[in-house]
Design a protein around this motif. Structure first.
Motif, short mmCIF file in Angstrom:
data_model
loop_
_atom_site.label_atom_id
_atom_site.label_comp_id
_atom_site.label_asym_id
_atom_site.label_seq_id
_atom_site.Cartn_x
_atom_site.Cartn_y
_atom_site.Cartn_z
N ASN A 97 16.95 -22.19 -3.42
CA ASN A 97 18.25 -22.49 -2.45
C ASN A 97 18.49 -22.92 -1.07
O ASN A 97 19.30 -22.41 -0.24
CB ASN A 97 18.84 -21.28 -3.08
CG ASN A 97 18.24 -20.95 -4.51
OD1 ASN A 97 19.94 -21.60 -4.95
ND2 ASN A 97 18.19 -19.84 -4.76
N TYR A 98 17.64 -23.34 -0.61
CA TYR A 98 17.50 -23.51 0.79
C TYR A 98 19.09 -24.32 1.07
O TYR A 98 19.24 -24.06 2.85
CB TYR A 98 16.39 -24.68 1.18
CG TYR A 98 16.54 -26.17 0.96
CD1 TYR A 98 17.29 -27.52 1.17
CD2 TYR A 98 15.66 -26.37 -0.78
CE1 TYR A 98 17.09 -28.81 0.05
CE2 TYR A 98 16.12 -27.40 -1.40
CZ TYR A 98 15.96 -29.10 -0.63
OH TYR A 98 16.78 -29.98 -1.56
N GLN A 99 19.38 -25.49 0.30
CA GLN A 99 20.95 -25.88 0.80
C GLN A 99 21.85 -25.27 0.74
O GLN A 99 22.54 -25.61 1.82
CB GLN A 99 21.22 -27.13 -0.64
CG GLN A 99 21.75 -26.90 -1.84
CD GLN A 99 20.61 -26.43 -2.66
OE1 GLN A 99 18.84 -26.88 -2.33
NE2 GLN A 99 20.83 -26.20 -3.99
N ASP A 100 21.89 -24.27 -0.04
CA ASP A 100 23.30 -22.78 0.27
C ASP A 100 22.67 -21.80 2.10
O ASP A 100 21.48 -22.31 2.38
CB ASP A 100 22.88 -21.83 -1.07
CG ASP A 100 22.70 -23.04 -2.43
OD1 ASP A 100 23.73 -24.34 -2.76
OD2 ASP A 100 22.50 -21.47 -3.61
N LYS A 101 24.78 -22.16 1.78
CA LYS A 101 24.66 -20.72 3.14
C LYS A 101 23.89 -19.34 2.37
O LYS A 101 24.45 -18.69 2.28
CB LYS A 101 25.69 -20.54 3.72
CG LYS A 101 25.63 -20.22 4.85
CD LYS A 101 27.97 -19.87 5.68
CE LYS A 101 28.11 -18.94 6.38
NZ LYS A 101 27.15 -19.22 7.26
N ILE A 102 23.03 -19.15 2.95
CA ILE A 102 21.80 -17.88 3.62
C ILE A 102 21.64 -17.15 4.00
O ILE A 102 21.61 -17.15 4.69
CB ILE A 102 20.79 -17.64 2.59
CG1 ILE A 102 20.50 -18.81 0.98
CG2 ILE A 102 20.10 -16.84 2.37
CD1 ILE A 102 19.31 -19.62 0.59
N THR A 103 21.81 -15.54 4.28
CA THR A 103 22.62 -15.04 5.38
C THR A 103 21.31 -13.87 4.44
O THR A 103 20.78 -13.68 4.17
CB THR A 103 23.36 -13.22 5.13
OG1 THR A 103 24.14 -13.27 4.43
CG2 THR A 103 24.71 -14.92 5.51
N VAL A 104 21.13 -12.58 5.94
CA VAL A 104 19.50 -12.15 5.51
C VAL A 104 20.46 -10.75 4.80
O VAL A 104 19.92 -10.57 3.89
CB VAL A 104 19.62 -11.56 7.51
CG1 VAL A 104 18.93 -10.30 6.97
CG2 VAL A 104 18.66 -12.59 8.08
N ASP A 105 21.54 -10.57 5.15
CA ASP A 105 22.20 -9.66 4.46
C ASP A 105 22.54 -10.33 3.26
O ASP A 105 22.60 -9.38 2.32
CB ASP A 105 24.17 -9.34 4.97
CG ASP A 105 24.01 -8.52 5.95
OD1 ASP A 105 22.92 -8.04 6.73
OD2 ASP A 105 24.98 -8.75 6.98
N ASP A 106 22.97 -11.62 2.96
CA ASP A 106 23.23 -11.48 1.69
C ASP A 106 21.70 -11.00 1.00
O ASP A 106 21.42 -11.12 -0.36
CB ASP A 106 23.69 -13.03 1.39
CG ASP A 106 24.25 -13.73 1.43
OD1 ASP A 106 25.84 -12.78 1.73
OD2 ASP A 106 24.49 -14.39 1.90
N LEU A 107 20.37 -11.55 1.69
CA LEU A 107 19.30 -11.65 0.78
C LEU A 107 18.70 -9.67 0.53
O LEU A 107 18.53 -9.89 -0.72
CB LEU A 107 18.30 -11.90 1.54
CG LEU A 107 18.05 -13.66 1.88
CD1 LEU A 107 17.31 -14.91 2.80
CD2 LEU A 107 17.45 -14.20 0.41
N SER A 108 19.00 -9.53 1.69
CA SER A 108 18.67 -7.66 0.92
C SER A 108 19.96 -7.26 0.02
O SER A 108 19.12 -6.59 -0.34
CB SER A 108 19.13 -7.44 2.77
OG SER A 108 20.34 -6.62 3.14
N ASP A 109 20.68 -7.91 -0.15
CA ASP A 109 21.21 -7.11 -1.05
C ASP A 109 21.41 -7.68 -2.32
O ASP A 109 21.15 -6.72 -3.55
CB ASP A 109 23.30 -7.36 -0.78
CG ASP A 109 24.00 -7.04 0.55
OD1 ASP A 109 23.53 -6.24 1.17
OD2 ASP A 109 25.02 -7.48 1.24
N ASN A 110 21.09 -9.38 -2.14
CA ASN A 110 20.90 -9.49 -3.70
C ASN A 110 19.14 -8.85 -3.89
O ASN A 110 18.75 -8.23 -5.58
CB ASN A 110 20.41 -10.94 -3.51
CG ASN A 110 21.97 -11.56 -3.83
OD1 ASN A 110 22.94 -10.70 -3.67
ND2 ASN A 110 21.41 -12.65 -2.96
N PHE A 111 18.35 -8.30 -3.17
CA PHE A 111 16.96 -7.85 -4.24
C PHE A 111 16.75 -6.44 -3.65
O PHE A 111 16.38 -5.63 -3.92
CB PHE A 111 15.90 -8.80 -2.90
CG PHE A 111 15.88 -10.00 -3.45
CD1 PHE A 111 14.97 -10.17 -4.38
CD2 PHE A 111 16.61 -11.04 -2.50
CE1 PHE A 111 14.46 -11.60 -4.99
CE2 PHE A 111 16.35 -12.52 -3.02
CZ PHE A 111 14.99 -12.21 -4.35
#
Length: 324
Positions: free
Chosen positions: A229-243
């Protein structure tokens, strides 16, 4: 006269033995051509008088064995090949010899994966060095007390030298020629061997593989998600929440596993995709920028240059056949 000892380790890359010898003996000829005595006494030095390399296809006949050599000024440690840890085990006898001569005033230069052998001596602990970009993760795992600057072609610290990957060691050899024989001889050698004397970074040649030689399965899933999903706007908070991992713990685990911060990893993945598009397509810089999830031209250009050492357009012109 400067005594140059080119080591001949077991499992060495033969070119990394032959090339330094060619460089220093060629410079001797240049100097003799000016009516002066040669500057370098070049010897191949091994644990035995004969070392067979490339599964026995090549036989190197050493001028001396390490027990016979009492004094030297410069030790060249060539690249080793094959399984790194096995290669280090087979060359253990060289380590105290290198340390002893360094303490007695010799300088030591490692070429490419010779950095693994040099680091095994302990001489690089608390210091910086370079090696082939492809083996950076393995080097950091094996030698956590050494600071690896794997973007650099040449790293120098207190008489210890190291070079980047593969044939970039020619630039370290030029550097040593300049130190011992002067700028004029280095320029002459560069012209004779058709080398870029100003090359100082291997970043434009590196390929980001994603550091996955670790055992943290959750972080591997995060890496896979980023790479998909490299083309999306991904934040550190998004990743920590998602996982489902607390941000502080997530950042600490990610850094430990990959040797990158989350933001650095996101950038490296995006830039690696951008590099491929510049190499293989006719897309413009702006088209590639949008494809990999950037909307700010300056931000994209700055990150691209930080990672590769080149601007996006310079990179495209260097590697894209149609652009060239």
């Amino acid at each position: 006269m400067k005594h140059v000892s080119i080591l001949v380790p077991e499992t060495a890359v033969s070119a990394a033995i032959v090339d330094p010898r060619y460089m220093f003996t060629a410079v001797n000829e240049f100097i003799k051509g000016q009516g002066r005595p040669p500057l370098f006494n070049v010897q191949l030095v091994g644990m035995t008088k004969e070392v067979r390399l490339n599964d026995g296809l090549i036989s190197i006949h050493c001028d001396a064995v390490i027990s016979q050599l009492l004094k030297t000024d410069l030790i060249i440690v060539p690249a080793i090949s094959g399984h790194i840890e096995h290669a280090l085990e087979r060359n253990q006898a060289l380590l105290p010899w290198i340390v002893d001569h360094y303490k007695r005033g010799a300088e030591v230069a490692s070429l490419c994966l010779g950095a693994f052998l040099l680091a095994s001596t302990g001489l690089l602990n608390g210091k910086s060095c370079s090696t082939h970009w492809l083996f950076a993760n393995e080097f950091r795992r094996m030698f956590p007390d050494v600071t690896l600057t794997d973007d650099k072609i040449i790293v120098e610290h207190n008489g210890l030298y190291s070079s980047g990957g593969a044939h970039s060691y020619w630039n370290l050899l030029l550097h040593l020629v300049e130190k011992y024989a002067g700028r004029e001889m280095a320029i002459l050698a560069a012209k004779f061997f058709v080398l870029d004397i100003g090359l100082d970074s291997q970043s434009p040649f590196s390929i980001f593989k994603g550091q996955k030689m670790h055992e943290d399965l959750e972080i591997k899933k995060v890496q896979d998600f980023i790479e998909t999903n490299y083309q999306d706007k991904i934040t550190v908070d998004d990743l920590s929440d998602n996982f489902g991992i607390g941000r502080r713990t997530f950042e600490r685990r990610f850094k430990k596993a990959t040797n990158n911060t989350v933001v650095e990893y996101l950038q490296r993945v995006k830039i690696e995709v951008a590099k491929k598009q510049f190499e293989l397509t006719r897309k413009t810089v702006n088209e590639v920028m949008y494809d990999v999830g950037y909307s700010d031209t300056k931000a994209f250009r700055d990150v691209f240059k930080k990672v590769t050492g080149l601007s996006p357009i310079d990179y495209k012109n260097k590697y894209n056949k149609d652009a060239a």
